[in-house]
Design an enzyme around this catalytic site. Structure first.
Site, PDB file in Angstrom:
ATOM      1  N   ASP A  23       0.846  -1.205   0.000  1.00  0.00           N
ATOM      2  CA  ASP A  23       0.000   0.000   0.000  1.00  0.00           C
ATOM      3  C   ASP A  23       0.882   1.257   0.000  1.00  0.00           C
ATOM      4  O   ASP A  23       0.748   2.118  -0.872  1.00  0.00           O
ATOM      5  CB  ASP A  23      -0.919   0.000   1.228  1.00  0.00           C
ATOM      6  CG  ASP A  23      -1.695  -1.295   1.359  1.00  0.00           C
ATOM      7  OD1 ASP A  23      -2.524  -1.563   0.476  1.00  0.00           O
ATOM      8  OD2 ASP A  23      -1.445  -2.054   2.318  1.00  0.00           O
ATOM      9  N   GLU A 283       1.434  -6.583  -5.234  1.00  0.00           N
ATOM     10  CA  GLU A 283       1.194  -5.727  -6.403  1.00  0.00           C
ATOM     11  C   GLU A 283       2.450  -4.981  -6.848  1.00  0.00           C
ATOM     12  O   GLU A 283       2.815  -5.001  -8.024  1.00  0.00           O
ATOM     13  CB  GLU A 283       0.066  -4.724  -6.095  1.00  0.00           C
ATOM     14  CG  GLU A 283      -0.246  -3.837  -7.294  1.00  0.00           C
ATOM     15  CD  GLU A 283      -1.521  -3.033  -7.150  1.00  0.00           C
ATOM     16  OE1 GLU A 283      -2.492  -3.523  -6.530  1.00  0.00           O
ATOM     17  OE2 GLU A 283      -1.548  -1.894  -7.674  1.00  0.00           O
TER      18      GLU A 283
HETATM   19  O1  TRH Z   1       4.305  -6.305   0.788  1.00  0.00           O
HETATM   20  P1  TRH Z   1       3.230  -6.798  -0.119  1.00  0.00           P
HETATM   21  O2  TRH Z   1       2.692  -8.106   0.179  1.00  0.00           O
HETATM   22  O3  TRH Z   1       2.138  -5.712  -0.127  1.00  0.00           O
HETATM   23  C1  TRH Z   1       0.775  -5.715  -0.500  1.00  0.00           C
HETATM   24  C2  TRH Z   1      -0.062  -5.554   0.732  1.00  0.00           C
HETATM   25  O4  TRH Z   1      -0.186  -6.795   1.395  1.00  0.00           O
HETATM   26  C3  TRH Z   1      -1.392  -4.999   0.342  1.00  0.00           C
HETATM   27  O5  TRH Z   1      -2.281  -4.949   1.435  1.00  0.00           O
HETATM   28  C4  TRH Z   1      -1.994  -5.738  -0.788  1.00  0.00           C
HETATM   29  O6  TRH Z   1      -3.032  -4.969  -1.238  1.00  0.00           O
HETATM   30  C5  TRH Z   1      -0.997  -5.872  -1.908  1.00  0.00           C
HETATM   31  O7  TRH Z   1       0.220  -6.467  -1.454  1.00  0.00           O
HETATM   32  C6  TRH Z   1      -1.550  -6.688  -3.050  1.00  0.00           C
HETATM   33  O8  TRH Z   1       3.805  -6.836  -1.626  1.00  0.00           O
HETATM   34  P2  TRH Z   1       4.138  -5.692  -2.683  1.00  0.00           P
HETATM   35  O9  TRH Z   1       2.893  -5.109  -3.222  1.00  0.00           O
HETATM   36  O10 TRH Z   1       5.073  -6.281  -3.625  1.00  0.00           O
HETATM   37  O11 TRH Z   1       4.908  -4.565  -1.890  1.00  0.00           O
HETATM   38  C7  TRH Z   1       6.212  -4.712  -1.412  1.00  0.00           C
HETATM   39  C8  TRH Z   1       6.907  -3.364  -1.383  1.00  0.00           C
HETATM   40  O12 TRH Z   1       8.106  -3.453  -0.628  1.00  0.00           O
HETATM   41  C9  TRH Z   1       7.320  -2.879  -2.761  1.00  0.00           C
HETATM   42  O13 TRH Z   1       7.126  -1.476  -2.851  1.00  0.00           O
HETATM   43  C10 TRH Z   1       8.795  -3.202  -2.835  1.00  0.00           C
HETATM   44  C11 TRH Z   1       9.196  -2.983  -1.407  1.00  0.00           C
HETATM   45  N1  TRH Z   1      10.404  -3.677  -0.954  1.00  0.00           N
HETATM   46  C12 TRH Z   1      11.485  -2.921  -0.577  1.00  0.00           C
HETATM   47  O14 TRH Z   1      11.460  -1.683  -0.668  1.00  0.00           O
HETATM   48  N2  TRH Z   1      12.595  -3.567  -0.110  1.00  0.00           N
HETATM   49  C13 TRH Z   1      12.692  -4.918  -0.024  1.00  0.00           C
HETATM   50  O15 TRH Z   1      13.730  -5.440   0.416  1.00  0.00           O
HETATM   51  C14 TRH Z   1      11.543  -5.690  -0.448  1.00  0.00           C
HETATM   52  C15 TRH Z   1      11.610  -7.186  -0.380  1.00  0.00           C
HETATM   53  C16 TRH Z   1      10.427  -5.036  -0.891  1.00  0.00           C
END
Ligand code: TRH
Length: 391
Positions: A23, A283
């Site tokens: 998010d 996402e």
């Molecule tokens: O973390 P997610 O599972 O996030 C979301 C939420 O669960 C949300 O509620 C839901 O609606 C959505 O998924 C579908 O996965 P996502 O979307 O990939 O987000 C991860 C974020 O973290 C992304 O912006 C990349 C960042 N990130 C870093 O900055 N550093 C890291 O080391 C990693 C592994 C990720």
């Protein structure tokens, strides 16, 4: 306020962190791009500064208002607060149908002209999205209209977040072997591991990591699996025989597992660019993997009654380019590949066929990227729509 019909000078994004990092990850990316590429004064209201800090270490988790990369970040503490028309932005975005404060809405009514109010929705490749994108929702008791804005993969949707300089940055990084080696070295990746197949692993706890690790361990390809701290913790701890904290590593058979610190968002992009194969989830990481020109496997956010399986199939139908191993592996990774719960997935057959197809999948991934980017990027599309919708 708007200087003229084609210009908006301010925008507010309201972000409630439901869970994890997607998010705030999406809202932060959108906020920065609006400010840096379109010169918009952006205020990002976010209720969970600690989660924000994990992807952006410059965030101070105990500060109510702070400036970050040209964006005003405000801690959204509660639904209270009295606002006046002068506090209201030209464009107001609520992310994922989070309820914005009633006092803010009341002040929106007082504005002349009224702000454009958008609900930025979640990403899905399903067809119904095209019918709902930009639908208006007149508010029954208020002289305001809210519009639904859907990201997506086709020209009947809002597109995906993609910064204008991203492609150039990626190409520069991927053509600079010294930069890639230095990037991996900071995580303890050894020169010998540099010639292995490097895989990043970001998934939800349900992913069948144990089964895949067994396959990788006993295979004849050296694999280095890089796992951010906090991901698949039980499996990683069992593999390491130690706590899964950043810096921990162990080799068993052909597989080396290394735990990485959770890195800042721009470094996560670099990780995706540097690895040979990426497992992503949710996402935002899912979208970023699509810009990396590398094969990726998506672990979709699980929903009740396996609703997510439908979404996964809709995406694979658009993306897989008829590559059967890609579809089969993706379905099994998400628990959707077998007829019944009892039926076992044959990882010993799935992994080698996927691995053999990886060059083909990388080509398809690059082709897909351009196919999607023809629709423009989400930030520009959103601004264009908001400007056209001004009442
Ligand atoms: O973390 P997610 O599972 O996030 C979301 C939420 O669960 C949300 O509620 C839901 O609606 C959505 O998924 C579908 O996965 P996502 O979307 O990939 O987000 C991860 C974020 O973290 C992304 O912006 C990349 C960042 N990130 C870093 O900055 N550093 C890291 O080391 C990693 C592994 C990720």
């Amino acid at each position: 306020m708007f200087l003229n019909k084609n210009q908006a000078s301010s925008l507010a994004i309201f972000c409630k962190v439901v869970d994890n990092f997607g998010d705030i990850g999406i809202c932060w990316r959108l906020a920065r791009q609006l400010q840096q590429e379109h010169g918009i004064a952006v205020t990002l209201w976010v209720d969970d500064l600690r989660s924000f800090q994990r992807i952006c270490p410059d965030v101070m988790s105990n500060v109510e208002v702070q400036q970050l990369a040209g964006v005003t970040v405000r801690h959204w503490r509660n639904q209270e607060g009295i606002f006046s028309a002068s506090d209201i932005a030209d464009i107001v975005i609520e992310f994922f149908a989070c309820d914005i404060p009633p006092g803010y809405i009341a002040a929106m009514v007082e504005c002349n002209p009224r702000p454009v109010w958008l609900n930025l929705e979640g990403l899905s490749a399903e067809e119904w999205v095209e019918g709902c994108h930009t639908l208006s929702s007149p508010q029954s008791r208020l002289p305001l209209t809210k519009y639904f804005f859907f990201p997506g993969f086709t020209n009947k949707t809002g597109g995906l977040l993609h910064e204008s300089s991203l492609e150039e940055q990626r190409q520069q990084f991927q053509s600079n072997q010294a930069a890639i080696t230095a990037f991996f070295a900071q995580f303890g990746v050894t020169p010998a591991e540099m010639s292995s197949l490097k895989v990043s692993l970001f998934c939800y706890p349900q992913a069948p990591v144990v089964a895949l690790f067994e396959q990788w361990q006993s295979g004849d390809t050296s694999i280095t699996c890089l796992v951010p701290e906090g991901v698949a913790v039980d499996t990683i701890q069992a593999f390491l025989g130690a706590e899964a904290k950043a810096g921990a590593a162990r080799t068993r058979g052909a597989l080396t597992v290394r735990v990485l610190p959770f890195v800042a968002q721009p470094d996560y992009d670099k990780l995706l660019w540097a690895c040979d194969l990426n497992f992503v989830r949710g996402e935002d990481s899912f979208v970023r993997a699509q810009w990396a020109d590398k094969p990726f496997i998506w672990h979709i956010y699980p929903q009740d009654e396996n609703l997510h399986h439908k979404k996964l199939s809709a995406f694979l139908q658009r993306y897989s380019g008829g590559i059967e191993s890609l579809t089969a592996f993706s379905l099994c990774w998400n628990g959707a590949g077998t007829e019944s719960m009892e039926e076992q997935v044959n990882w010993a057959a799935l992994w080698p066929s996927f691995q053999a197809d990886m060059p083909k999948i990388a080509c398809r991934s690059a082709e897909w990227k351009w196919q999607v980017l023809v629709n423009g990027d989400l930030t520009s599309n959103l601004l264009k729509f908001a400007r056209a919708s001004r009442q």
